[in-house]
Design a protein around this motif. Structure first.
Motif, mmCIF file in Angstrom:
data_model
loop_
_atom_site.group_PDB
_atom_site.id
_atom_site.type_symbol
_atom_site.label_atom_id
_atom_site.label_comp_id
_atom_site.label_asym_id
_atom_site.label_seq_id
_atom_site.Cartn_x
_atom_site.Cartn_y
_atom_site.Cartn_z
ATOM 1 N N HIS A 85 0.814 -1.208 0.000
ATOM 2 C CA HIS A 85 0.000 0.000 0.000
ATOM 3 C C HIS A 85 0.855 1.268 0.000
ATOM 4 C CE1 HIS A 85 -3.821 -2.209 1.540
ATOM 5 N NE2 HIS A 85 -3.845 -2.045 0.223
ATOM 6 N N SER A 86 2.033 1.190 0.601
ATOM 7 C CA SER A 86 2.957 2.330 0.525
ATOM 8 C C SER A 86 3.395 2.544 -0.916
ATOM 9 C CB SER A 86 4.180 2.078 1.408
ATOM 10 O OG SER A 86 3.816 2.055 2.778
ATOM 11 N N TYR A 87 3.617 1.435 -1.610
ATOM 12 C CA TYR A 87 3.969 1.496 -3.035
ATOM 13 C C TYR A 87 2.823 2.098 -3.833
ATOM 14 C CZ TYR A 87 4.504 -0.272 -7.817
ATOM 15 O OH TYR A 87 4.579 -0.379 -9.186
ATOM 16 N N ASP A 88 1.602 1.685 -3.525
ATOM 17 C CA ASP A 88 0.433 2.205 -4.238
ATOM 18 C C ASP A 88 0.292 3.715 -4.066
ATOM 19 O OD1 ASP A 88 -0.204 -0.333 -5.099
ATOM 20 O OD2 ASP A 88 -1.712 -0.699 -3.549
ATOM 21 N N HIS A 124 7.609 10.561 -14.961
ATOM 22 C CA HIS A 124 6.673 9.522 -14.525
ATOM 23 C C HIS A 124 7.387 8.177 -14.391
ATOM 24 C CE1 HIS A 124 2.993 6.834 -15.392
ATOM 25 N NE2 HIS A 124 2.877 7.286 -14.160
ATOM 26 N N VAL A 125 8.180 7.838 -15.403
ATOM 27 C CA VAL A 125 8.937 6.582 -15.370
ATOM 28 C C VAL A 125 9.894 6.566 -14.180
ATOM 29 C CG1 VAL A 125 10.728 5.227 -16.548
ATOM 30 C CG2 VAL A 125 8.780 6.102 -17.839
ATOM 31 N N ALA A 126 10.573 7.696 -13.959
ATOM 32 C CA ALA A 126 11.520 7.787 -12.848
ATOM 33 C C ALA A 126 10.813 7.622 -11.501
ATOM 34 C CB ALA A 126 12.248 9.131 -12.888
ATOM 35 N N ALA A 127 9.657 8.275 -11.353
ATOM 36 C CA ALA A 127 8.914 8.189 -10.093
ATOM 37 C C ALA A 127 8.427 6.766 -9.827
ATOM 38 C CB ALA A 127 7.723 9.156 -10.122
ATOM 39 N N ALA A 131 9.504 4.138 -6.898
ATOM 40 C CA ALA A 131 8.496 3.489 -6.061
ATOM 41 C C ALA A 131 8.742 1.982 -6.000
ATOM 42 C CB ALA A 131 7.092 3.772 -6.612
ATOM 43 N N LYS A 132 9.048 1.410 -7.154
ATOM 44 C CA LYS A 132 9.325 -0.025 -7.215
ATOM 45 C C LYS A 132 10.590 -0.366 -6.421
ATOM 46 C CE LYS A 132 8.845 -1.809 -11.258
ATOM 47 N NZ LYS A 132 9.149 -2.125 -12.696
ATOM 48 N N ARG A 164 19.788 -1.308 -10.223
ATOM 49 C CA ARG A 164 20.189 -1.342 -11.627
ATOM 50 C C ARG A 164 18.984 -1.211 -12.555
ATOM 51 N NH1 ARG A 164 24.098 -5.095 -9.763
ATOM 52 N NH2 ARG A 164 22.664 -6.835 -10.074
ATOM 53 N N ASP A 165 17.906 -1.911 -12.213
ATOM 54 C CA ASP A 165 16.699 -1.841 -13.043
ATOM 55 C C ASP A 165 16.134 -0.423 -13.064
ATOM 56 O OD1 ASP A 165 16.907 -4.518 -13.575
ATOM 57 O OD2 ASP A 165 15.386 -5.144 -12.108
ATOM 58 N N ALA A 166 16.071 0.193 -11.891
ATOM 59 C CA ALA A 166 15.525 1.554 -11.796
ATOM 60 C C ALA A 166 16.397 2.534 -12.574
ATOM 61 C CB ALA A 166 15.430 1.982 -10.334
#
Length: 204
Positions: A85-88, A124-127, A131-132, A164-166
């Motif tokens: 939910h924090s991620y959401d 948006h992608v960065a944010a 989050a992920k 690395r993914d982020a």
């Protein structure tokens, strides 16, 4: 991109941080009442937007939608706290800011509008990548706290993979912005611009 465009984009993404911090855990009754309040507030704000016209009206409505989405996500996080939910909540803020930023881009035309939209998408992608990353890091740390040193090493590896993914996602989005800006040039100047952008953001 001109100064106004940067200012407008920055203002739009401030929406992602405009709501208060998640409060204490809510009871079922409080949760229900708060959801009704959010819906009521959204309807009131959307109704007020109808007095406007053109893109100003569209931006107003998108801002109202964004605030409602964020409030709903924060309510769920307060009612049932969890890493998910924090991620959401983080994603709701990113999505809301992106929605407003895209509407603000409609004030421009041609390449200026295209660049504005690419910048909004990049942010948006960065944010969402951040989050992920936050979710995966929290999950890895929670697991490591309960397990052996080997598990902690695995958790660190997972966190490093997430970083690395982020980083890759954000670099790709930033490259898309730089490449779009190159459309302002032609011929060798455009080709060199794209080449420099690829090197800067590690794109093949």
């Amino acid at each position: 991109m001109n100064k106004f465009n940067f200012t407008a984009l920055a203002a739009a993404f401030c929406l992602a941080m405009s709501t208060g911090a998640i409060g204490a855990t809510l009871s079922k009754a409080e949760h229900k009442s708060a959801k009704e309040d959010v819906e009521s507030r959204y309807k009131s704000e959307a109704e007020a937007c109808k007095a406007m016209s053109g893109n100003t009206k569209d931006i107003c409505i998108e801002e109202a939608k964004g605030r409602a989405k964020i409030s709903k996500a924060e309510l769920e996080a307060s009612f049932s706290p969890s890493d998910k939910h924090s991620y959401d909540v983080r994603v709701a803020k990113a999505d809301a800011a992106y929605g407003v930023a895209k509407e603000k881009c409609d004030d421009f035309a041609g390449n200026a509008k295209d660049v504005c939209r690419k910048e909004a998408k990049s942010a948006h992608v960065a944010a969402k990548a951040n989050a992920k990353l936050a979710e995966k890091t929290a999950d890895a740390n929670a697991s490591a706290a309960e397990k052996t040193n080997d598990a902690k090493a695995t958790a660190r590896a997972k966190t490093n993979d997430a970083v690395r993914d982020a980083t890759a996602e954000k670099a790709e989005a930033a490259y898309a912005v730089a490449k779009q800006k190159c459309d302002a040039y032609a011929g060798d100047a455009k080709a060199n611009c794209i080449k420099d952008a690829k090197v800067r953001y590690g794109q093949s």
